[in-house]
Design a protein around this motif. Sequence first.
Motif, PDB file in Angstrom:
ATOM      1  N   LYS A   1      35.901  75.591  35.328  1.00  0.00           N
ATOM      2  CA  LYS A   1      36.018  76.274  34.042  1.00  0.00           C
ATOM      3  C   LYS A   1      36.237  77.776  34.194  1.00  0.00           C
ATOM      4  O   LYS A   1      36.405  78.494  33.210  1.00  0.00           O
TER       5      LYS A   1
ATOM      6  N   ALA B   1      38.952  71.381  29.607  1.00  0.00           N
ATOM      7  CA  ALA B   1      37.975  70.382  29.171  1.00  0.00           C
ATOM      8  C   ALA B   1      37.517  69.499  30.332  1.00  0.00           C
ATOM      9  O   ALA B   1      38.312  69.143  31.201  1.00  0.00           O
TER      10      ALA B   1
ATOM     11  N   GLU C   1      30.641  72.418  28.619  1.00  0.00           N
ATOM     12  CA  GLU C   1      31.733  72.069  27.696  1.00  0.00           C
ATOM     13  C   GLU C   1      31.560  72.794  26.353  1.00  0.00           C
ATOM     14  O   GLU C   1      32.523  73.247  25.761  1.00  0.00           O
ATOM     15  N   ARG C   2      30.288  72.890  25.902  1.00  0.00           N
ATOM     16  CA  ARG C   2      30.034  73.618  24.641  1.00  0.00           C
ATOM     17  C   ARG C   2      30.268  75.115  24.840  1.00  0.00           C
ATOM     18  O   ARG C   2      30.833  75.782  23.992  1.00  0.00           O
TER      19      ARG C   2
ATOM     20  N   ARG D   1      27.679  68.867  29.798  1.00  0.00           N
ATOM     21  CA  ARG D   1      27.826  68.987  28.336  1.00  0.00           C
ATOM     22  C   ARG D   1      27.543  70.406  27.865  1.00  0.00           C
ATOM     23  O   ARG D   1      28.173  70.902  26.933  1.00  0.00           O
TER      24      ARG D   1
ATOM     25  N   PRO E   1      34.992  75.415  26.071  1.00  0.00           N
ATOM     26  CA  PRO E   1      35.653  74.104  25.951  1.00  0.00           C
ATOM     27  C   PRO E   1      36.858  73.893  26.885  1.00  0.00           C
ATOM     28  O   PRO E   1      37.154  72.757  27.232  1.00  0.00           O
ATOM     29  N   GLN E   2      37.533  74.958  27.288  1.00  0.00           N
ATOM     30  CA  GLN E   2      38.729  74.772  28.119  1.00  0.00           C
ATOM     31  C   GLN E   2      38.572  75.413  29.496  1.00  0.00           C
ATOM     32  O   GLN E   2      38.001  76.492  29.574  1.00  0.00           O
TER      33      GLN E   2
END
Length: 228
Positions: free
Chosen positions: A5, A83, A76-77, A73, A80-81
Amino acid sequence: MLEHKGIAYRLVRLTTGVHPLLLRAHRFAGNRTPIRTVDGATHRQLALLDRLGTVPALRLGAERIQTNRAIARFLERLQPQPALFPAEPERRREVEDAERWADDVLQMAARRVALATPLQTMTRQGADGRLGPLLSRSGVMRALLSHTTPKPFRAGSRNLDALLTAIPPMLDRVDAYIGDGVLCGGELNVADFAIAPSLALLCYRPELSAEISRRPAGALVDRLLPEP
Ligand SMILES: N[C@@H](CCC(=O)N[C@@H](CS)C(=O)NCC(=O)O)C(=O)O
């Protein structure tokens, strides 16, 4: 997953064995309910260790997150990208099924095989490999820790055969996921990150390393955790 990420982070290494206590010192809470099972069942000693605390553990500001699945998770929150979870619901379900299997079944199988494997028979005696040094960077500590395996992880010689027999069908499952496009696609997903480390751990056994290299699973582990 942090690197995927592009999130900057600081890695804190905790000494294996005393790490649950060190986690407490870093004010992580431990897992209230057992997170690990052996052969589908919880185990008293393992439940106690889970309650004390497990790595990986991630802190951001005042937030403290533990377990692979919760960390994925949370990330991801947070960002988000790119993903970790596919947008398409059916594909997402398949990826989360693979992630759960990796966490609940494959990881413990790989860990028990590794802990039952004498260090002398491992590639580079476990001093280096796809996951770096196993258990400790110190050779003396590694030897010591490999002899103090908690009971639920232990495997007698008969049991080791059973543990090893269980591995090829698991590799078949990884290959099938890859064939179906659940793993190792254009975009890496959470299941890729859950499965590759266990494959990498199995690769410390030379014959399993050769077997994995011959399979589609080899491409996944090479992509995420190449041989140094
Ligand atoms: N799949 C679990 C793995 C957690 C785990 O098994 N952590 C081990 C190290 S690999 C641990 O910290 N164990 C503590 C102990 O056994 O004392 C997760 O999602 O976090």
